[in-house]
Write a protein that holds these residues in place. Sequence first.
Motif, PDB file in Angstrom:
ATOM      1  N   VAL A  81       0.847  -1.193   0.000  1.00  0.00           N
ATOM      2  CA  VAL A  81       0.000   0.000   0.000  1.00  0.00           C
ATOM      3  C   VAL A  81       0.884   1.245   0.000  1.00  0.00           C
ATOM      4  CG1 VAL A  81      -0.213  -0.030   2.525  1.00  0.00           C
ATOM      5  CG2 VAL A  81      -1.901   1.208   1.154  1.00  0.00           C
ATOM      6  N   LEU A  82       0.496   2.204  -0.813  1.00  0.00           N
ATOM      7  CA  LEU A  82       1.192   3.490  -0.916  1.00  0.00           C
ATOM      8  C   LEU A  82       0.175   4.561  -0.556  1.00  0.00           C
ATOM      9  CD1 LEU A  82       3.684   5.123  -1.718  1.00  0.00           C
ATOM     10  CD2 LEU A  82       2.973   4.938  -4.096  1.00  0.00           C
ATOM     11  N   ILE A  83       0.365   5.209   0.577  1.00  0.00           N
ATOM     12  CA  ILE A  83      -0.609   6.166   1.109  1.00  0.00           C
ATOM     13  C   ILE A  83      -0.037   7.573   1.004  1.00  0.00           C
ATOM     14  CG2 ILE A  83      -1.934   6.883   3.135  1.00  0.00           C
ATOM     15  CD1 ILE A  83      -1.668   4.000   4.143  1.00  0.00           C
ATOM     16  N   ASN A  84      -0.822   8.462   0.402  1.00  0.00           N
ATOM     17  CA  ASN A  84      -0.423   9.863   0.294  1.00  0.00           C
ATOM     18  C   ASN A  84      -1.384  10.704   1.115  1.00  0.00           C
ATOM     19  OD1 ASN A  84      -1.031  12.422  -2.074  1.00  0.00           O
ATOM     20  ND2 ASN A  84       0.621  12.413  -0.604  1.00  0.00           N
ATOM     21  N   GLU A  85      -0.844  11.533   2.010  1.00  0.00           N
ATOM     22  CA  GLU A  85      -1.680  12.433   2.793  1.00  0.00           C
ATOM     23  C   GLU A  85      -1.158  13.847   2.685  1.00  0.00           C
ATOM     24  OE1 GLU A  85      -3.562  11.197   6.541  1.00  0.00           O
ATOM     25  OE2 GLU A  85      -2.036   9.640   6.556  1.00  0.00           O
ATOM     26  N   GLU A 138       4.227   2.240   2.433  1.00  0.00           N
ATOM     27  CA  GLU A 138       4.975   3.485   2.272  1.00  0.00           C
ATOM     28  C   GLU A 138       4.015   4.646   2.468  1.00  0.00           C
ATOM     29  OE1 GLU A 138       8.425   5.602   1.924  1.00  0.00           O
ATOM     30  OE2 GLU A 138       8.259   3.420   1.743  1.00  0.00           O
ATOM     31  N   ASN A 139       4.387   5.594   3.331  1.00  0.00           N
ATOM     32  CA  ASN A 139       3.578   6.776   3.584  1.00  0.00           C
ATOM     33  C   ASN A 139       4.284   7.997   2.999  1.00  0.00           C
ATOM     34  OD1 ASN A 139       1.511   5.564   5.314  1.00  0.00           O
ATOM     35  ND2 ASN A 139       3.169   5.284   6.794  1.00  0.00           N
ATOM     36  N   CYS A 174       1.412  16.154  -2.678  1.00  0.00           N
ATOM     37  CA  CYS A 174       0.390  15.517  -3.499  1.00  0.00           C
ATOM     38  C   CYS A 174       1.056  14.551  -4.454  1.00  0.00           C
ATOM     39  CB  CYS A 174      -0.377  16.587  -4.268  1.00  0.00           C
ATOM     40  SG  CYS A 174      -1.524  15.956  -5.483  1.00  0.00           S
ATOM     41  N   VAL A 175       0.515  13.320  -4.584  1.00  0.00           N
ATOM     42  CA  VAL A 175       1.164  12.316  -5.422  1.00  0.00           C
ATOM     43  C   VAL A 175       1.255  12.753  -6.873  1.00  0.00           C
ATOM     44  CG1 VAL A 175       0.563  10.349  -3.987  1.00  0.00           C
ATOM     45  CG2 VAL A 175      -1.039  11.105  -5.733  1.00  0.00           C
ATOM     46  N   CYS A 176       0.365  13.633  -7.288  1.00  0.00           N
ATOM     47  CA  CYS A 176       0.393  14.038  -8.689  1.00  0.00           C
ATOM     48  C   CYS A 176       1.222  15.301  -8.898  1.00  0.00           C
ATOM     49  CB  CYS A 176      -1.035  14.257  -9.207  1.00  0.00           C
ATOM     50  SG  CYS A 176      -1.968  15.482  -8.280  1.00  0.00           S
ATOM     51  N   CYS A 177       1.797  15.849  -7.823  1.00  0.00           N
ATOM     52  CA  CYS A 177       2.572  17.085  -7.959  1.00  0.00           C
ATOM     53  C   CYS A 177       3.942  16.909  -7.316  1.00  0.00           C
ATOM     54  CB  CYS A 177       1.817  18.254  -7.319  1.00  0.00           C
ATOM     55  SG  CYS A 177       0.145  18.464  -7.945  1.00  0.00           S
ATOM     56  N   SER A 178       4.096  17.445  -6.078  1.00  0.00           N
ATOM     57  CA  SER A 178       5.408  17.501  -5.454  1.00  0.00           C
ATOM     58  C   SER A 178       5.961  16.147  -5.057  1.00  0.00           C
ATOM     59  CB  SER A 178       5.345  18.416  -4.222  1.00  0.00           C
ATOM     60  OG  SER A 178       4.379  17.941  -3.301  1.00  0.00           O
ATOM     61  N   LEU A 179       5.128  15.128  -4.926  1.00  0.00           N
ATOM     62  CA  LEU A 179       5.620  13.830  -4.483  1.00  0.00           C
ATOM     63  C   LEU A 179       5.618  12.790  -5.592  1.00  0.00           C
ATOM     64  CD1 LEU A 179       4.108  13.441  -0.903  1.00  0.00           C
ATOM     65  CD2 LEU A 179       6.384  14.163  -1.558  1.00  0.00           C
ATOM     66  N   ARG A 180       5.372  13.201  -6.821  1.00  0.00           N
ATOM     67  CA  ARG A 180       5.310  12.220  -7.902  1.00  0.00           C
ATOM     68  C   ARG A 180       6.620  11.449  -8.031  1.00  0.00           C
ATOM     69  NH1 ARG A 180       2.347  11.208 -12.853  1.00  0.00           N
ATOM     70  NH2 ARG A 180       3.739  10.197 -14.334  1.00  0.00           N
ATOM     71  N   THR A 203      -4.675   8.103  -2.799  1.00  0.00           N
ATOM     72  CA  THR A 203      -4.294   9.502  -2.939  1.00  0.00           C
ATOM     73  C   THR A 203      -4.962  10.353  -1.872  1.00  0.00           C
ATOM     74  OG1 THR A 203      -6.112  10.300  -4.332  1.00  0.00           O
ATOM     75  CG2 THR A 203      -4.332   9.114  -5.435  1.00  0.00           C
ATOM     76  N   THR A 204      -4.378  11.513  -1.617  1.00  0.00           N
ATOM     77  CA  THR A 204      -5.060  12.508  -0.807  1.00  0.00           C
ATOM     78  C   THR A 204      -6.327  12.941  -1.536  1.00  0.00           C
ATOM     79  OG1 THR A 204      -4.963  14.773   0.031  1.00  0.00           O
ATOM     80  CG2 THR A 204      -3.590  14.271  -1.841  1.00  0.00           C
ATOM     81  N   GLY A 205      -7.322  13.356  -0.776  1.00  0.00           N
ATOM     82  CA  GLY A 205      -8.563  13.818  -1.392  1.00  0.00           C
ATOM     83  C   GLY A 205      -8.397  15.065  -2.220  1.00  0.00           C
ATOM     84  N   LEU A 206      -7.222  15.696  -2.141  1.00  0.00           N
ATOM     85  CA  LEU A 206      -6.954  16.911  -2.913  1.00  0.00           C
ATOM     86  C   LEU A 206      -6.161  16.629  -4.180  1.00  0.00           C
ATOM     87  CD1 LEU A 206      -5.972  19.090   0.151  1.00  0.00           C
ATOM     88  CD2 LEU A 206      -8.090  19.253  -1.151  1.00  0.00           C
TER      89      LEU A 206
END
Length: 337
Positions: free
Chosen positions: A39-43, A65-66, A71-77, A103-106
């Motif tokens: 599981v890959l969790i983005n908050e 992995e946390n 955001c997974v689609c921006c700064s953490l891609r 993904t985060t809800g944002l």
Amino acid sequence: MSHRALEVLIVTGPLGAGKTTAVNRLLKAEVAAGRRVAVLINEFGAVSVDGALVDAERPELAGVENLVNGCVCCSLRDDVVATLKAWCDQPEGQRPERVVLETTGLADPTDLVDLEQEPELAGRLRLAGLLTVVSCLGPVDHLRTRPLLRRQVALASLLHLSKGDVDPSAAVAWEGDLRSAFRHIPLVLTRNGVAPTDSPDPWRGDLRPVPEGWEATAGPSFAAARSFTTAWDHPVDPAALEALLLAPPAHGELLRAKGVCAFAGWAARNDGSDRWAFQLADGRLEISPLPLRADGSAPSCAAVVIGTELDAAHWKRALRALEVPPAGARRKVTVRP
């Protein structure tokens, strides 16, 4: 010898929709089926509350992995790609067979559906589906007024409509609007994150290309939101916490609040833990017991507040003011305006 492609299921949806509950159900099902799942969790926040909730379930996972504070689609891609590559690089028999990416809800999923094209992942990863979880407790007009929500729904290979057992009439309204606007996407009503036994398999999705014209627009997007994290040294007043989170903020919009705490006057439970997880979503505050970690330690106490145009200094002061230090004890951190 080439490895079988790593299957990735993206789980997205608005803040507080019930994604972590759905993820826990998915993980347990994969473990029960004998598959190695990670599981890959983005908050969006400096503390992974969702990670603590997943860890509390303690399934036998092939990897956890946390990724926080982005955001997974921006700064953490880049971190997402690096994590997926590391899992792909593991030897056969150790590497995960499947990965759930929450993904985060944002997050805007339009920037995630091209992960297969990343040079480091090409031929090694397959997007198995995109599950979007939507709560029926939010205003139904959000489907028309919030572009991010429409993108999260429009790209779904499967929709889960959650919390219908809390408000059946709201579920009927949401179901009607979703089926009318997105009649080509399978829709399932869930209860406590559980889909009916005859529901479509989220891992058998059919991801479509990003629709034309889905440029970034104004609204409650990742760029417009802010996250504040406050650590607690002492137990907090439960009534004061409820009053703070349920009252309309003087400035801005409170989108989400969550955290881990001990409550003043509440004794430790029979499992030895005095920690509780709290979640504010859809105007409702939910509190659930949080057990000790596998090594017997307790999660750190902290609160995460997410919103738009919020007064950070005010919220940090208000959250620290909830603490009830034991007689003679002092707070370890001074909050500055």
